[in-house]
Design an enzyme around this catalytic site. Structure first.
Site, PDB file in Angstrom:
ATOM      1  N   HIS A  54       0.516  -0.952   0.048  1.00 21.84           N
ATOM      2  CA  HIS A  54      -0.235  -0.072  -0.047  1.00 21.84           C
ATOM      3  C   HIS A  54       0.979   1.100   0.057  1.00 21.84           C
ATOM      4  O   HIS A  54       1.220   1.513   0.856  1.00 21.84           O
ATOM      5  CB  HIS A  54      -0.620  -0.349   1.387  1.00 21.84           C
ATOM      6  CG  HIS A  54      -1.798   1.166   0.934  1.00 21.84           C
ATOM      7  ND1 HIS A  54      -2.967   0.841   1.277  1.00 21.84           N
ATOM      8  CD2 HIS A  54      -1.904   2.063   0.698  1.00 21.84           C
ATOM      9  CE1 HIS A  54      -4.377   1.850   1.742  1.00 21.84           C
ATOM     10  NE2 HIS A  54      -2.924   2.715   0.779  1.00 21.84           N
ATOM     11  N   HIS A  56       1.356   5.881  -1.876  1.00 26.06           N
ATOM     12  CA  HIS A  56       0.996   6.247  -2.544  1.00 26.06           C
ATOM     13  C   HIS A  56       2.141   7.085  -3.294  1.00 26.06           C
ATOM     14  O   HIS A  56       3.658   7.528  -1.986  1.00 26.06           O
ATOM     15  CB  HIS A  56       0.139   7.102  -1.362  1.00 26.06           C
ATOM     16  CG  HIS A  56      -0.646   7.076  -1.028  1.00 26.06           C
ATOM     17  ND1 HIS A  56      -1.902   6.963  -1.597  1.00 26.06           N
ATOM     18  CD2 HIS A  56      -1.265   6.636   0.076  1.00 26.06           C
ATOM     19  CE1 HIS A  56      -3.173   6.851  -1.244  1.00 26.06           C
ATOM     20  NE2 HIS A  56      -2.238   6.697   0.429  1.00 26.06           N
ATOM     21  N   LYS A 140      -9.043  -0.496  -6.130  1.00 25.12           N
ATOM     22  CA  LYS A 140      -9.029   0.309  -4.849  1.00 25.12           C
ATOM     23  C   LYS A 140     -10.696   0.984  -4.680  1.00 25.12           C
ATOM     24  O   LYS A 140     -10.958   1.609  -5.301  1.00 25.12           O
ATOM     25  CB  LYS A 140      -7.850   1.519  -4.733  1.00 25.12           C
ATOM     26  CG  LYS A 140      -8.128   2.042  -3.457  1.00 25.12           C
ATOM     27  CD  LYS A 140      -7.784   1.241  -2.386  1.00 25.12           C
ATOM     28  CE  LYS A 140      -7.646   1.884  -0.882  1.00 25.12           C
ATOM     29  NZ  LYS A 140      -6.649   2.874  -0.165  1.00 25.12           N
ATOM     30  N   HIS A 178     -10.690   0.625   1.692  1.00 24.37           N
ATOM     31  CA  HIS A 178     -10.249   2.365   2.483  1.00 24.37           C
ATOM     32  C   HIS A 178     -11.730   1.919   3.205  1.00 24.37           C
ATOM     33  O   HIS A 178     -12.644   2.484   3.431  1.00 24.37           O
ATOM     34  CB  HIS A 178     -10.309   3.414   2.168  1.00 24.37           C
ATOM     35  CG  HIS A 178     -10.096   4.116   2.956  1.00 24.37           C
ATOM     36  ND1 HIS A 178      -8.936   5.031   3.409  1.00 24.37           N
ATOM     37  CD2 HIS A 178     -10.806   4.957   3.675  1.00 24.37           C
ATOM     38  CE1 HIS A 178      -8.540   5.776   3.991  1.00 24.37           C
ATOM     39  NE2 HIS A 178      -9.968   5.680   4.829  1.00 24.37           N
ATOM     40  N   HIS A 216      -4.409  -0.202   6.180  1.00 26.20           N
ATOM     41  CA  HIS A 216      -4.798   0.363   7.481  1.00 26.20           C
ATOM     42  C   HIS A 216      -5.459   0.175   8.247  1.00 26.20           C
ATOM     43  O   HIS A 216      -6.085   1.126   8.718  1.00 26.20           O
ATOM     44  CB  HIS A 216      -4.261   1.438   6.796  1.00 26.20           C
ATOM     45  CG  HIS A 216      -5.292   1.901   5.568  1.00 26.20           C
ATOM     46  ND1 HIS A 216      -6.317   2.138   6.153  1.00 26.20           N
ATOM     47  CD2 HIS A 216      -5.031   3.515   4.452  1.00 26.20           C
ATOM     48  CE1 HIS A 216      -7.500   2.449   5.214  1.00 26.20           C
ATOM     49  NE2 HIS A 216      -5.855   3.132   4.361  1.00 26.20           N
ATOM     50  N   ASP A 290       1.534   3.024   3.955  1.00 29.30           N
ATOM     51  CA  ASP A 290       0.554   4.053   3.301  1.00 29.30           C
ATOM     52  C   ASP A 290       0.572   5.663   3.746  1.00 29.30           C
ATOM     53  O   ASP A 290       0.407   5.962   3.697  1.00 29.30           O
ATOM     54  CB  ASP A 290      -1.231   3.498   3.959  1.00 29.30           C
ATOM     55  CG  ASP A 290      -2.204   4.743   4.302  1.00 29.30           C
ATOM     56  OD1 ASP A 290      -1.660   5.234   2.206  1.00 29.30           O
ATOM     57  OD2 ASP A 290      -2.568   5.356   5.108  1.00 29.30           O
TER      58      ASP A 290
END
Length: 389
Positions: A54, A56, A140, A178, A216, A290
């Protein structure tokens, strides 16, 4: 004389190697080592190279500023699609992958694994194209308004998105979740628990063969839910910040914007439950940082962005948590085995060494337009990850 301490792994056929050098003392406990102490000497832990399930990376200048921090440590990473505009098609995912590879400048074997951003308009045909591309490894789910750049997220999961979810079952394509509701009347600290009851439990009941990663996780409710599901169908990623920090870390010494993320940090009892789950050796839990970079000015402002930039320190913090739990023998499975096993990918064969040597985290990292403040900025950490040259 070099002393080698080997622990049999429940997952790997090869023992994990703890190499210590002269003048090292340690205190043991049942199930592993509680704490190692080194007096002017060195200890090393060799593990299979981890992956980040995970991550970004953003785009533009931010991408160029942060990608090397992940590529220097991780073999692969699941790349989040919440750009502006979001990555909603296979063609866009492939283009984004090529941009990431270009930013790496050919100096690493790091492999970005792409994802699609699920919307109410995503089609089953797009899922087929994604699987055929060989570039896309998940879809996602952002509930609309749940986190950064989630305004285009899902509003009707069991209606408009159901045909897409059914095609994902057919294509063995994981849904990356999420897990928070966005109802304004729900307390922010309860959003994950309510999401499990309202969305995840009905979803798994309706589509029991859908592979789901609850990303997460932050609560004991999430831990219990994941543990209750069939192994191989539902799993969870866990971040460094949710293992190390509780919600007091948002307020101690004043507001701490660089510890603010979504899902928000929770009570200490929840943190302890997550630590217990990941250090138990349960194969349903694996590494997902994350890591979410935002420029310092966007964090330290009247309405700061959610996200913790942890890529530079993630492995050091995971090692710290596992060491303090007396579970260093479980670290390799969490960082390097459970993730690829769930995704049906081969484990990395390259090795990474964690050296027990103090190092200081930079206060910030500068880039063309500003600076980034990492997790644990200015602090000293004890484990230093190193790949062989």
């Amino acid at each position: 004389m070099i002393k080698t301490l080997a622990f049999p792994s429940r997952v790997s056929k090869q023992p994990m190697r703890f190499v210590t050098y002269p003048s090292v003392s340690y205190k043991s406990n049942i199930g592993g080592f509680k704490r190692f102490k080194s007096y002017g000497t060195r200890m090393e832990l060799s593990i299979a190279q981890p992956d980040d399930w995970h991550l970004h990376l953003r785009d533009g200048e931010l991408l160029e500023a942060v990608v090397s921090h992940s590529a220097k440590q991780f073999g692969r990473a699941i790349i989040m699609p919440n750009l502006r505009p979001p990555v909603t098609t296979t063609a866009a995912a492939v283009a984004y992958r090529d941009t990431i590879v270009k930013a790496l400048q050919g100096n690493t074997d790091f492999t970005p694994l792409m994802t699609l951003y699920l919307t109410d308009k995503t089609s089953p045909q797009e899922i087929k194209l994604a699987r055929e591309s060989g570039a896309v490894y998940g879809v996602k789910l952002y509930p609309a308004g749940a986190t950064t750049n989630s305004q285009d997220g899902v509003t009707d999961l069991f209606g408009k998105c159901l045909p897409v979810l059914e095609e994902m079952v057919n294509q063995d394509m994981p849904l990356l979740v999420h897990g928070e509701v966005t109802d304004p009347e729900i307390d922010i600290f309860d959003r994950e628990r309510v999401f499990i009851d309202r969305i995840l439990k009905p979803l798994i009941h309706k589509l029991p063969k859908l592979k789901v990663v609850m990303e997460h996780v932050t609560t004991m409710d999430a831990v219990k839910f994941v543990e209750s599901c069939e192994e191989g169908c539902v799993a969870a990623t866990v971040t460094p910040q949710h293992l190390l920090l509780n919600r007091n870390s948002l307020f101690q010494g004043g507001l701490q914007p660089h510890n603010y993320c979504l899902p928000v940090l929770k009570r200490e009892t929840h943190r302890q439950a997550i630590v217990a789950a990941v250090t138990s050796g349960n194969r349903r839990f694996f590494l997902g940082t994350d890591s979410a970079p935002h420029d310092r000015l966007r964090k330290e402002c009247a309405c700061g962005c959610a996200g913790v930039y942890n890529s530079p320190v993630a492995l050091s913090i995971y090692a710290k948590v596992f060491e303090e739990a007396g579970a260093l023998d479980k670290l390799e499975a969490f960082t390097s085995f459970n993730g690829p096993d769930f995704y049906g990918l081969p484990r990395n064969t390259r090795k990474l060494t964690l050296k027990k040597t103090p190092w200081k985290v930079p206060e910030s990292y500068s880039y063309a337009s500003g600076s980034l403040v990492p997790m644990s900025a200015g602090e000293s950490l004890e484990w230093l990850p190193c790949l062989p040259c």
